[in-house]
Design a protein around this motif. Structure first.
Motif, PDB file in Angstrom:
ATOM      1  N   LEU A  70       0.832  -1.209   0.000  1.00  0.00           N
ATOM      2  CA  LEU A  70       0.000   0.000   0.000  1.00  0.00           C
ATOM      3  C   LEU A  70       0.866   1.258   0.000  1.00  0.00           C
ATOM      4  N   LEU A  71       1.954   1.230   0.756  1.00  0.00           N
ATOM      5  CA  LEU A  71       2.849   2.383   0.810  1.00  0.00           C
ATOM      6  C   LEU A  71       3.498   2.627  -0.554  1.00  0.00           C
ATOM      7  N   ILE A  72       3.929   1.580  -1.214  1.00  0.00           N
ATOM      8  CA  ILE A  72       4.556   1.729  -2.532  1.00  0.00           C
ATOM      9  C   ILE A  72       3.578   2.385  -3.504  1.00  0.00           C
ATOM     10  N   VAL A  73       2.377   1.854  -3.566  1.00  0.00           N
ATOM     11  CA  VAL A  73       1.385   2.400  -4.505  1.00  0.00           C
ATOM     12  C   VAL A  73       1.037   3.839  -4.142  1.00  0.00           C
ATOM     13  N   SER A  74       0.812   4.109  -2.864  1.00  0.00           N
ATOM     14  CA  SER A  74       0.404   5.436  -2.441  1.00  0.00           C
ATOM     15  C   SER A  74       1.503   6.474  -2.649  1.00  0.00           C
ATOM     16  N   VAL A  75       2.746   6.117  -2.389  1.00  0.00           N
ATOM     17  CA  VAL A  75       3.858   7.069  -2.562  1.00  0.00           C
ATOM     18  C   VAL A  75       4.029   7.429  -4.030  1.00  0.00           C
ATOM     19  N   PHE A  76       3.990   6.450  -4.908  1.00  0.00           N
ATOM     20  CA  PHE A  76       4.157   6.751  -6.332  1.00  0.00           C
ATOM     21  C   PHE A  76       2.959   7.526  -6.877  1.00  0.00           C
ATOM     22  N   TRP A  77       1.758   7.224  -6.400  1.00  0.00           N
ATOM     23  CA  TRP A  77       0.581   7.971  -6.830  1.00  0.00           C
ATOM     24  C   TRP A  77       0.672   9.421  -6.346  1.00  0.00           C
ATOM     25  N   HIS A  78       1.057   9.602  -5.093  1.00  0.00           N
ATOM     26  CA  HIS A  78       1.195  10.945  -4.521  1.00  0.00           C
ATOM     27  C   HIS A  78       2.256  11.753  -5.277  1.00  0.00           C
ATOM     28  N   ALA A  79       3.377  11.128  -5.571  1.00  0.00           N
ATOM     29  CA  ALA A  79       4.442  11.822  -6.304  1.00  0.00           C
ATOM     30  C   ALA A  79       3.971  12.203  -7.712  1.00  0.00           C
ATOM     31  N   ARG A  80       3.242  11.306  -8.361  1.00  0.00           N
ATOM     32  CA  ARG A  80       2.739  11.594  -9.700  1.00  0.00           C
ATOM     33  C   ARG A  80       1.769  12.769  -9.672  1.00  0.00           C
ATOM     34  N   LEU A  81       0.894  12.802  -8.680  1.00  0.00           N
ATOM     35  CA  LEU A  81      -0.060  13.908  -8.578  1.00  0.00           C
ATOM     36  C   LEU A  81       0.652  15.245  -8.367  1.00  0.00           C
ATOM     37  N   GLY A  82       1.638  15.258  -7.488  1.00  0.00           N
ATOM     38  CA  GLY A  82       2.366  16.492  -7.222  1.00  0.00           C
ATOM     39  C   GLY A  82       3.173  16.968  -8.408  1.00  0.00           C
ATOM     40  N   LEU A  83       3.843  16.053  -9.086  1.00  0.00           N
ATOM     41  CA  LEU A  83       4.637  16.441 -10.246  1.00  0.00           C
ATOM     42  C   LEU A  83       3.756  16.822 -11.430  1.00  0.00           C
ATOM     43  N   VAL A  85       1.045  18.534 -11.249  1.00  0.00           N
ATOM     44  CA  VAL A  85       0.709  19.946 -11.032  1.00  0.00           C
ATOM     45  C   VAL A  85       1.853  20.839 -11.508  1.00  0.00           C
ATOM     46  N   LEU A  86       3.090  20.456 -11.205  1.00  0.00           N
ATOM     47  CA  LEU A  86       4.239  21.244 -11.664  1.00  0.00           C
ATOM     48  C   LEU A  86       4.302  21.301 -13.181  1.00  0.00           C
ATOM     49  N   VAL A  87       4.116  20.153 -13.816  1.00  0.00           N
ATOM     50  CA  VAL A  87       4.169  20.110 -15.278  1.00  0.00           C
ATOM     51  C   VAL A  87       3.067  20.981 -15.870  1.00  0.00           C
ATOM     52  N   GLU A  88       1.857  20.855 -15.364  1.00  0.00           N
ATOM     53  CA  GLU A  88       0.737  21.627 -15.908  1.00  0.00           C
ATOM     54  C   GLU A  88       0.897  23.124 -15.670  1.00  0.00           C
ATOM     55  N   ASP A  89       1.532  23.505 -14.563  1.00  0.00           N
ATOM     56  CA  ASP A  89       1.702  24.919 -14.251  1.00  0.00           C
ATOM     57  C   ASP A  89       2.832  25.572 -15.040  1.00  0.00           C
ATOM     58  N   TYR A  90       3.898  24.833 -15.322  1.00  0.00           N
ATOM     59  CA  TYR A  90       5.089  25.469 -15.878  1.00  0.00           C
ATOM     60  C   TYR A  90       5.413  25.104 -17.311  1.00  0.00           C
ATOM     61  N   LEU A  91       4.791  24.110 -17.872  1.00  0.00           N
ATOM     62  CA  LEU A  91       4.999  23.807 -19.290  1.00  0.00           C
ATOM     63  C   LEU A  91       3.780  24.274 -20.068  1.00  0.00           C
ATOM     64  N   HIS A  92       3.978  25.271 -20.907  1.00  0.00           N
ATOM     65  CA  HIS A  92       2.847  25.878 -21.595  1.00  0.00           C
ATOM     66  C   HIS A  92       2.673  25.342 -23.018  1.00  0.00           C
ATOM     67  N   HIS A  93       3.714  24.801 -23.597  1.00  0.00           N
ATOM     68  CA  HIS A  93       3.606  24.243 -24.952  1.00  0.00           C
ATOM     69  C   HIS A  93       2.915  22.888 -24.859  1.00  0.00           C
ATOM     70  N   ARG A  94       1.878  22.695 -25.666  1.00  0.00           N
ATOM     71  CA  ARG A  94       1.064  21.476 -25.569  1.00  0.00           C
ATOM     72  C   ARG A  94       1.874  20.207 -25.808  1.00  0.00           C
ATOM     73  N   GLY A  95       2.771  20.227 -26.776  1.00  0.00           N
ATOM     74  CA  GLY A  95       3.572  19.036 -27.074  1.00  0.00           C
ATOM     75  C   GLY A  95       4.518  18.687 -25.941  1.00  0.00           C
ATOM     76  N   ALA A  96       5.167  19.708 -25.386  1.00  0.00           N
ATOM     77  CA  ALA A  96       6.082  19.485 -24.264  1.00  0.00           C
ATOM     78  C   ALA A  96       5.322  18.984 -23.051  1.00  0.00           C
ATOM     79  N   ARG A  97       4.142  19.559 -22.800  1.00  0.00           N
ATOM     80  CA  ARG A  97       3.329  19.129 -21.667  1.00  0.00           C
ATOM     81  C   ARG A  97       2.889  17.675 -21.843  1.00  0.00           C
ATOM     82  N   PHE A  98       2.451  17.330 -23.047  1.00  0.00           N
ATOM     83  CA  PHE A  98       2.032  15.950 -23.305  1.00  0.00           C
ATOM     84  C   PHE A  98       3.188  14.974 -23.090  1.00  0.00           C
ATOM     85  N   GLY A  99       4.352  15.308 -23.620  1.00  0.00           N
ATOM     86  CA  GLY A  99       5.520  14.438 -23.461  1.00  0.00           C
ATOM     87  C   GLY A  99       5.947  14.293 -22.012  1.00  0.00           C
ATOM     88  N   ALA A 100       5.911  15.411 -21.287  1.00  0.00           N
ATOM     89  CA  ALA A 100       6.304  15.364 -19.877  1.00  0.00           C
ATOM     90  C   ALA A 100       5.304  14.549 -19.057  1.00  0.00           C
TER      91      ALA A 100
END
Length: 151
Positions: A70-83, A85-100
């Motif tokens: 449960l910890l493994i799944v929850s930690v990776f899910w939490h990290a994905r959610l947080g990152l 947000v960073l990608v969506e906030d700071y990458l404005h080009h659609r292609g770069a955002r999709f790739g990231a």
């Protein structure tokens, strides 16, 4: 008057109706991580010693491997959610955002899968080791009985 009504000016600029759910998921995974880590820390601290045999016996139970999974799944899910947000906030080009986001999702899924695979190998090796020791003890008892019967 060319701007229209106040609601007309802001329509389409608001929430995409998934931000609140995303925020809640981050909080739920953070709370879950704290609960599971707390259980694992206290569970390990309550062990009589930190020897290999004690930890092997602890890991052979049902609850510790489930909590670690449960910890493994929850930690990776939490990290994905947080990152995400960073990608969506700071990458404005659609292609770069999709790739990231694609790379982020693949990395999170791969990391969780690798962690669960490693946990499964540890648990299986513990079970195999226990079965091997039981078989060796039975063979030694049978050998001792055979030697004792021949005298």
């Amino acid at each position: 008057m060319g701007n229209g009504t106040p609601i007309g000016r802001v329509r389409g600029h608001g929430s995409a109706h998934h931000g609140a759910a995303h925020w809640l998921q981050q909080r739920y995974t953070a709370a879950g991580n704290l609960i599971v880590v707390g259980y694992l820390v206290f569970s390990i601290l309550l062990l009589p010693d930190m020897s290999y045999a004690t930890l092997r016996e602890w890991m052979s139970g049902l609850v510790p491997p489930v909590m670690i999974a449960l910890l493994i799944v929850s930690v990776f899910w939490h990290a994905r959610l947080g990152l995400q947000v960073l990608v969506e906030d700071y990458l404005h080009h659609r292609g770069a955002r999709f790739g990231a986001l694609l790379t982020l999702n693949l990395a999170a899924f791969s990391g969780a899968a690798f962690g669960l695979f490693c946990l499964a190998r540890i648990v299986m090796s513990i079970e195999t080791e226990g079965a091997l020791q039981a078989a060796m003890a039975a063979a030694a008892a049978a050998s001792a009985a055979a030697q004792g019967g021949g005298m």
